[in-house]
Design an enzyme around this catalytic site. Structure first.
Site, PDB file in Angstrom:
ATOM      1  CD1 TRP A  58       0.270   0.579   3.383  1.00 11.69           C
ATOM      2  CD2 TRP A  58      -0.265  -1.583   3.131  1.00 11.69           C
ATOM      3  NE1 TRP A  58       0.712  -0.084   4.491  1.00 11.69           N
ATOM      4  CE2 TRP A  58       0.399  -1.410   4.380  1.00 11.69           C
ATOM      5  CE3 TRP A  58      -0.698  -2.856   2.773  1.00 11.69           C
ATOM      6  CZ2 TRP A  58       0.643  -2.471   5.239  1.00 11.69           C
ATOM      7  CZ3 TRP A  58      -0.449  -3.906   3.627  1.00 11.69           C
ATOM      8  CH2 TRP A  58       0.201  -3.722   4.847  1.00 11.69           C
TER       9      TRP A  58
ATOM     10  CD  GLU B  48      -3.795   4.097   6.941  1.00 12.84           C
ATOM     11  OE1 GLU B  48      -3.996   3.745   8.120  1.00 12.84           O
ATOM     12  OE2 GLU B  48      -2.655   4.279   6.484  1.00 12.84           O
TER      13      GLU B  48
ATOM     14  N   GLY C 192     -11.958 -10.098  10.234  1.00  9.17           N
ATOM     15  CA  GLY C 192     -12.766  -9.776  11.403  1.00  9.17           C
ATOM     16  C   GLY C 192     -13.289  -8.353  11.403  1.00  9.17           C
TER      17      GLY C 192
ATOM     18  CE1 TYR D  13      -3.937   6.615  11.717  1.00  6.11           C
ATOM     19  CE2 TYR D  13      -5.434   5.084  10.636  1.00  6.11           C
ATOM     20  CZ  TYR D  13      -4.154   5.569  10.840  1.00  6.11           C
ATOM     21  OH  TYR D  13      -3.100   5.019  10.158  1.00  6.11           O
TER      22      TYR D  13
ATOM     23  CG  ASP E  72      -1.772   4.820  14.560  1.00  6.65           C
ATOM     24  OD1 ASP E  72      -0.994   5.585  15.174  1.00  6.65           O
ATOM     25  OD2 ASP E  72      -1.374   3.918  13.796  1.00  6.65           O
TER      26      ASP E  72
ATOM     27  CD  GLU F  73       3.740   6.168   5.074  1.00  7.47           C
ATOM     28  OE1 GLU F  73       3.356   5.023   4.796  1.00  7.47           O
ATOM     29  OE2 GLU F  73       3.998   7.027   4.203  1.00  7.47           O
TER      30      GLU F  73
ATOM     31  CB  CYS G 181       8.144   5.130  20.203  1.00  7.28           C
ATOM     32  SG  CYS G 181       7.714   5.991  21.729  1.00  7.28           S
TER      33      CYS G 181
ATOM     34  CB  CYS H  74      14.265   7.026  19.729  1.00  9.86           C
ATOM     35  SG  CYS H  74      12.896   8.132  19.276  1.00  9.86           S
TER      36      CYS H  74
END
Length: 348
Positions: free
Chosen positions: A32, A45, A89, A126, A144, A179, A189, A198
């Site tokens: 994607w 998404e 689901g 979102y 998110d 993104e 994280c 990080c």
């Protein structure tokens, strides 16, 4: 709870460039992220909600092959759409996606604002932010669980994170930074963060204040409820007796074997069905959905007149129907090659 983080200073000097540099070098390869369109972003998404990316990969590829355009998807029959979603689901996601796709096609254009996206069935903040950011390259926030975890540590805050992120997204290619935040939450994280590697550790308030362990605040999860069900797998020599899930329930519109809720203490007890010959049992299956864990005991019966709600489906056609994952596993065990004789059944 009070924290000593200097939010005012952070608001003035936050720099996302180390993050975007890291992302462009380390980002994972997903289908994607190639040939990006509003439709491909939207589908991916919605699939990625409540589902891991490694699971979504093959579903996404199969979906785009079956429904390559928004118009192809919108014009498909609902049962065909649900079948293509089978196994992911949370089926309300795909039902709302289908309804929303029809609305967009009827409009003749893509929604261009957050408000327009939020007017579509099943679209929340979102998803709206993700499509506007990744497909339309707008300065939009997609908050998110991953981004919430990153931002709560970055700012030592739990609320107002959307506004803080938006304030620091760069004017040049804000979608790359957005993104990158999602990727950072997925790879670095995490619940147990890898602060040493990080790219934002020098900007991170919680890291500077040694408060990483305090964020995000842990919310108490709803307990898992156990369900015990006897599945009635009824065969008449050529057909299986099946029913559709009731409207308004978690498995609405999915095919299933008729079943009965029983107490845990009665789970191993077998009750006969009127006019049905009992043939045996299959191994117990488990099926987890929302906040439930269902224990399924498949009971095999032979007969032609069950006093149950449902309909007869030719055994050669059941493969084209959409089942919940638990009932699908039972079906696959029943119809797999060479198993009819083992269960005392004869196909045709």
């Amino acid at each position: 709870m009070q924290f000593s983080c200097r939010i005012g200073i952070l608001l003035r000097y936050m720099d996302f460039k180390p993050l975007t540099d890291w992302f462009l070098q380390r980002k994972r390869s997903f289908p994607w992220r190639e040939n990006i369109t509003p439709y491909s972003v939207w589908v991916s998404e919605v699939m990625l909600q409540q589902t891991r990316a490694d699971v979504v990969r093959n579903y996404y590829l199969a979906w785009m092959q079956k429904f390559p355009t928004l118009e192809a998807f919108a014009s498909a029959k609902e049962e065909e759409v649900i079948k293509a979603w089978e196994g992911l689901g949370y089926y309300s996601r795909v039902k709302n996606l289908h309804k929303a796709a029809k609305i967009v096609v009827s409009l003749g254009r893509w929604p261009q604002t957050k408000e327009e996206w939020l007017d579509l069935p099943g679209v929340g903040p979102y998803t709206a932010g993700a499509v506007l950011s990744f497909a339309f390259h707008q300065k939009a926030v997609a908050l998110d669980a991953n981004v919430h975890r990153v931002a709560s540590r970055l700012y030592c805050k739990e609320k107002g994170l959307d506004a803080l992120i938006e304030a620091h997204l760069p004017d040049d290619q804000p979608y790359v930074a957005m993104e990158a935040l999602i990727e950072l939450g997925a790879l670095v994280c995490k619940k147990t963060p890898l602060c040493a590697v990080c790219p934002l550790k020098l900007e991170c308030a919680a890291f500077k204040e040694n408060q990483i362990h305090l964020f995000p605040l842990v919310k108490k999860r709803a307990p898992i409820t156990h369900l015990y069900r006897h599945l009635y797998c009824i065969f008449d020599g050529k057909r299986l007796f099946l029913q559709k899930g009731e409207k308004g329930k978690a498995m609405a519109d999915l095919w299933q074997f008729p079943y009965k809720e029983v107490l845990e203490k009665s789970f191993d007890q077998i009750e006969p069905l009127e006019n049905m010959e009992f043939l045996g049992c299959l191994d117990q299956k488990e099926h987890t959905f929302t906040r439930y864990r269902a224990f399924l005991r498949p009971l095999l019966f032979y007969g032609q007149n069950p006093h149950l709600d449902g309909e007869w489906i030719d055994i050669d056609k059941v493969k084209d129907l959409a089942f919940s994952s638990g009932h699908r596993r039972v079906l696959e065990e029943i119809v797999k090659e060479g198993q009819w004789e083992i269960f005392g059944l004869r196909k045709g």
